[in-house]
Motif scaffolding. Structure first.
Motif, PDB file in Angstrom:
ATOM      1  N   VAL A   1     -16.877 -23.666   0.208  1.00 38.96           N
ATOM      2  CA  VAL A   1     -17.281 -22.264   0.312  1.00 38.96           C
ATOM      3  C   VAL A   1     -18.696 -22.100  -0.226  1.00 38.96           C
ATOM      4  O   VAL A   1     -19.137 -22.850  -1.098  1.00 38.96           O
ATOM      5  N   LYS A   2     -19.405 -21.115   0.318  1.00 33.54           N
ATOM      6  CA  LYS A   2     -20.761 -20.802  -0.127  1.00 33.54           C
ATOM      7  C   LYS A   2     -20.684 -19.721  -1.188  1.00 33.54           C
ATOM      8  O   LYS A   2     -20.222 -18.611  -0.942  1.00 33.54           O
ATOM      9  N   LEU A   3     -21.145 -20.051  -2.398  1.00 33.08           N
ATOM     10  CA  LEU A   3     -21.106 -19.115  -3.511  1.00 33.08           C
ATOM     11  C   LEU A   3     -22.393 -18.308  -3.582  1.00 33.08           C
ATOM     12  O   LEU A   3     -23.460 -18.783  -3.194  1.00 33.08           O
ATOM     13  N   ASP A   4     -22.309 -17.099  -4.104  1.00 33.43           N
ATOM     14  CA  ASP A   4     -23.489 -16.262  -4.314  1.00 33.43           C
ATOM     15  C   ASP A   4     -23.657 -16.080  -5.813  1.00 33.43           C
ATOM     16  O   ASP A   4     -23.267 -15.077  -6.391  1.00 33.43           O
ATOM     17  N   GLY A   5     -24.216 -17.100  -6.444  1.00 30.85           N
ATOM     18  CA  GLY A   5     -24.410 -17.059  -7.886  1.00 30.85           C
ATOM     19  C   GLY A   5     -25.825 -17.437  -8.255  1.00 30.85           C
ATOM     20  O   GLY A   5     -26.746 -17.330  -7.456  1.00 30.85           O
ATOM     21  N   MET A   6     -25.994 -17.892  -9.471  1.00 29.79           N
ATOM     22  CA  MET A   6     -27.290 -18.306  -9.992  1.00 29.79           C
ATOM     23  C   MET A   6     -27.299 -19.825 -10.098  1.00 29.79           C
ATOM     24  O   MET A   6     -26.484 -20.408 -10.807  1.00 29.79           O
ATOM     25  N   ARG A   7     -28.178 -20.452  -9.362  1.00 25.83           N
ATOM     26  CA  ARG A   7     -28.251 -21.923  -9.359  1.00 25.83           C
ATOM     27  C   ARG A   7     -28.639 -22.413 -10.752  1.00 25.83           C
ATOM     28  O   ARG A   7     -29.623 -21.968 -11.339  1.00 25.83           O
ATOM     29  N   VAL A   8     -27.883 -23.363 -11.274  1.00 27.83           N
ATOM     30  CA  VAL A   8     -28.127 -23.888 -12.614  1.00 27.83           C
ATOM     31  C   VAL A   8     -28.082 -25.410 -12.590  1.00 27.83           C
ATOM     32  O   VAL A   8     -27.128 -26.002 -12.077  1.00 27.83           O
ATOM     33  N   ILE A   9     -29.127 -26.020 -13.119  1.00 35.19           N
ATOM     34  CA  ILE A   9     -29.190 -27.466 -13.283  1.00 35.19           C
ATOM     35  C   ILE A   9     -28.850 -27.771 -14.736  1.00 35.19           C
ATOM     36  O   ILE A   9     -29.542 -27.323 -15.655  1.00 35.19           O
TER      37      ILE A   9
END
Length: 283
Positions: free
Chosen positions: A9-17
């Motif tokens: 699924v494609k999430l709509d969040g904040m990308r975090v490394i």
């Protein structure tokens, strides 16, 4: 779109490394390198299990909370951030050395197996960390095509943006590539606010539209975005218009269209949210 593909699924969040060291040190960064320090629950849970790694590792994922706007507000607070409900959804893992080199040649299927191999035995001790579920389908078969359509339909019905389609044999690249593809019932483009127009009628003295511009996949897009705002937002963004100009916004639309002069625009653009803390910043 042929052969075996990994679907998630494609999430709509904040990308975090997230960079994890075997001694328990954990650092987190946005995709553009800004250090993130407001997710202590996530960091503490990962740190307790860092010893299972033999070398520094990078976990790639997205943090999600009750809403994207609330998440962004809390992520940039300098103190007293309320991020207890934030969950880091992991979808990839590579070594820090590979990340610094910008590429890992290890296949996606192997990386996914390694990520689950680390996470599953300790999952019950990590309530604020999870791994995004995946399913492999064969698009060369009728059964695989049917399953692909079903997953996509269920993802959209479940409130997700759509699905991610990944090549199980592809490596990891620290840039946009074709190994990961998005499938959505609409498109979303990150553009910069270059000017603000005042509204008319009931919106006189309030925001009418963001004048936005930017490049997407080699196409120069210019568009006025006048929908997707609440009445409160129209008042606030007009009052703070000097601060808003220069910010990056996420715009949802039905399609990209081409103008007679060769430039591009968007069909039915709608404002979603800001994508960064500062001017020109996308997170």
């Amino acid at each position: 779109m042929t052969g075996r593909k990994i679907i998630e699924v494609k999430l709509d969040g904040m990308r975090v490394i997230t960079v994890v060291y075997p001694d328990g040190k954990v650092d987190q960064y946005s995709r553009n390198g800004k250090e993130l320090v407001n997710f202590p629950n996530v960091v503490a849970q990962i740190a307790r299990h860092a010893r299972f790694f033999k070398e520094p590792m990078v976990l790639d994922g997205e943090v999600m909370s009750a809403s994207f706007q609330d998440l962004m507000k809390q992520a940039r607070r300098k103190e007293n951030a309320q991020t207890q409900d934030a969950v880091l959804n992991l979808f990839d893992i590579i070594t820090l050395a590979e990340f610094q080199a910008g590429v890992s040649n290890k296949p996606q299927s192997v990386r996914s197996t390694e990520l689950n191999g680390w996470y599953l035995p300790i999952s019950e001790h990590m309530p604020n960390v999870t791994v995004v579920g995946q399913e492999t389908v064969d698009l060369d078969t009728m059964a695989g095509q049917a399953r692909f359509k079903m997953i996509n339909t269920q993802a959209v019905a479940g409130g997700y943006e759509g699905i991610m389609i990944k090549d199980p044999d592809a490596g990891y690249e620290c840039k946009r590539g074709r190994a990961w593809m998005k499938l959505k019932p609409f498109i979303e483009v990150s553009l910069t606010v270059v000017a603000i127009e005042e509204g008319t009628g009931k919106n006189v003295g309030k925001l009418g539209a963001f004048v936005c511009g930017g490049d997407d996949d080699g196409r120069r897009i210019s568009v006025n975005v006048g929908s997707g705002f609440s009445d409160d937002q129209r008042g606030t963004y007009w009052t703070d218009r000097e601060e808003v100009v220069g910010k990056v916004v996420e715009v949802r639309a039905d399609a990209i269209t081409q103008n007679q002069d060769g430039t591009f625009s968007l069909r039915f653009p709608r404002f979603l949210h800001f994508r960064g803390f500062g001017n020109g910043e996308k997170i």
